[in-house]
Design an enzyme around this catalytic site. Structure first.
Site, short mmCIF file in Angstrom:
data_model
loop_
_atom_site.label_atom_id
_atom_site.label_comp_id
_atom_site.label_asym_id
_atom_site.label_seq_id
_atom_site.Cartn_x
_atom_site.Cartn_y
_atom_site.Cartn_z
N HIS A 1 22.17 22.40 27.98
CA HIS A 1 22.99 21.77 28.86
C HIS A 1 23.89 20.75 27.89
O HIS A 1 25.27 21.22 27.70
CB HIS A 1 22.50 20.50 29.41
N ASN A 2 23.00 20.08 26.50
CA ASN A 2 23.87 20.19 25.32
C ASN A 2 23.88 21.14 24.40
O ASN A 2 25.14 20.64 24.08
CB ASN A 2 22.54 19.52 24.75
N GLY B 1 18.81 2.83 27.79
CA GLY B 1 18.00 2.54 29.21
C GLY B 1 18.22 0.77 29.39
O GLY B 1 17.64 1.24 30.81
N SER C 1 21.51 13.34 31.71
CA SER C 1 22.98 13.33 30.76
C SER C 1 23.86 12.30 32.11
O SER C 1 23.45 11.89 33.19
CB SER C 1 23.32 14.55 31.74
N LYS D 1 17.45 20.16 29.03
CA LYS D 1 18.39 19.80 28.98
C LYS D 1 19.48 19.82 27.69
O LYS D 1 20.36 19.76 27.37
CB LYS D 1 18.45 18.04 28.34
N ASN E 1 15.99 12.03 24.24
CA ASN E 1 16.87 13.60 23.68
C ASN E 1 15.19 14.51 22.99
O ASN E 1 15.51 14.82 22.10
CB ASN E 1 17.31 13.44 22.94
N LEU F 1 15.72 -0.30 25.29
CA LEU F 1 17.09 -0.90 26.73
C LEU F 1 18.41 -1.07 25.46
O LEU F 1 19.33 -1.59 26.04
CB LEU F 1 16.63 -2.39 26.82
N GLY F 2 18.30 0.10 25.03
CA GLY F 2 19.46 0.60 24.12
C GLY F 2 20.73 0.48 25.37
O GLY F 2 20.71 0.45 26.31
N GLU G 1 27.94 21.96 25.99
CA GLU G 1 28.33 20.62 25.74
C GLU G 1 29.06 21.12 24.55
O GLU G 1 30.58 20.42 24.60
CB GLU G 1 27.45 19.50 25.94
#
Length: 307
Positions: free
Chosen positions: A177-178, A12, A112, A174, A86, A8-9, A181
């Site tokens: 994608h990164n 999350g 993302s 992903k 990730n 839950l950071g 980026e």
């Protein structure tokens, strides 16, 4: 539906809130006592009705591996584990095969959206069987951005979510994608440096802000650069040290393995390595060689006067 969410950071915690806002029940667990709804993984699993969906949102590598391994012992046939971190795509098949021995499904989800996802939604790239993805689909629908509309007002299908393929496809998508980026940020950074290096341009932040409307290089990343320059016009409060979280390296590794040329993404990755060197050994060697073959001047290291 119910969702168990582990981790839950910054990401999350916001994801849990967005899922709750969509009307679903979220049972959250985190190592930090102040964030969690239950005190253990056992309690999290016990609070969910079968078939359960448990989303793992912890750092990639050993933390994710250990969490998935622990869930294997707690979950039952028909339950599904989602890895939304990730993780490297090669880990996904290992997790899926291991969980399958107990009839537990596995979905890998590339996510993302960063800290802005709570309000804007998260772009989701998922891998897994159709059956397992379908069990998680209500959560995906809650997390993804609202569907954009075309010029006729009709919703654009597929925007913000894709079932990319079997297990591993989500994290592979992903990863790429990164990698893209990395290259985009490098290009914006280089453009900023050139603008700032000349006396001719008097309003560098203004130039970059002007690009956010009507140009072919406008993007959310460019909007964020404008925001950063508004807060710190000369970027004086930060150093030029840039980390890499792994996806850029993995993208370049896969490009090599599949003989796909990626000069821009590769260069942006190596530029991040260079950013961590105050006095680059590479450039010292280049300067020495230029001096040797062409007599070009070198800059000697300044030595403090002992007096």
């Amino acid at each position: 539906m119910q969702l168990g969410l582990i981790g839950l950071g910054k990401m999350g915690g916001n994801m849990a809130e967005r899922v709750r806002r969509a009307g679903h029940e979220v049972v959250g667990y985190d190592n930090a006592p102040g964030k969690r709804d239950v005190d253990s993984l056992e309690a999290l699993v016990g609070a969910l009705q079968a078939p359960r969906v448990v989303w793992v949102m912890v750092p990639s590598g050993d933390p994710t591996r250990q969490t998935v391994s622990a869930l294997k012992e707690l979950l039952e046939e028909g339950d599904v584990v989602v890895d939304g971190g990730n993780s490297k795509f090669t880990d996904d098949k290992i997790h899926a095969d291991d969980l399958a021995t107990k009839g537990i499904g596995y979905v890998d989800a590339g996510v993302s959206g960063g800290v802005w996802g709570l309000e804007n939604g998260y772009a989701l790239m998922v891998g897994g069987s159709k059956e397992d993805v379908a069990k998680v689909q209500p959560v995906f629908d809650a997390l993804k951005p609202p569907a954009p509309q075309d010029e006729t007002g009709a919703s654009v299908p597929g925007a913000g979510f894709v079932h990319a393929g079997p297990v591993g496809a989500g994290h592979f998508a992903k990863m790429v994608h990164n990698g893209i980026e990395y290259a985009m940020m490098q290009a914006y950074g280089e453009g900023y440096e050139l603008l700032a290096a000349v006396d001719l341009v008097e309003d560098v932040p203004g130039v970059i802000a002007s690009w956010t409307q009507g140009t072919v290089i406008r993007s959310w990343l460019l909007d964020l650069l404008v925001r950063a320059l508004q807060e710190d016009p000369g970027l004086d409060d930060i150093t030029g040290w840039a980390a890499d979280s792994g996806e850029g390296r993995w993208t370049v590794e896969q490009a090599i393995e599949h003989s796909v040329p990626m000069p821009a993404i590769s260069a942006s990755l190596f530029a991040r390595f260079s950013s961590r060197q105050d006095d680059s050994p590479t450039m010292k060697a280049v300067a020495a060689l230029r001096n040797q073959f062409g007599g070009h001047a070198v800059k000697a290291r300044e030595v403090e006067d002992p007096a």
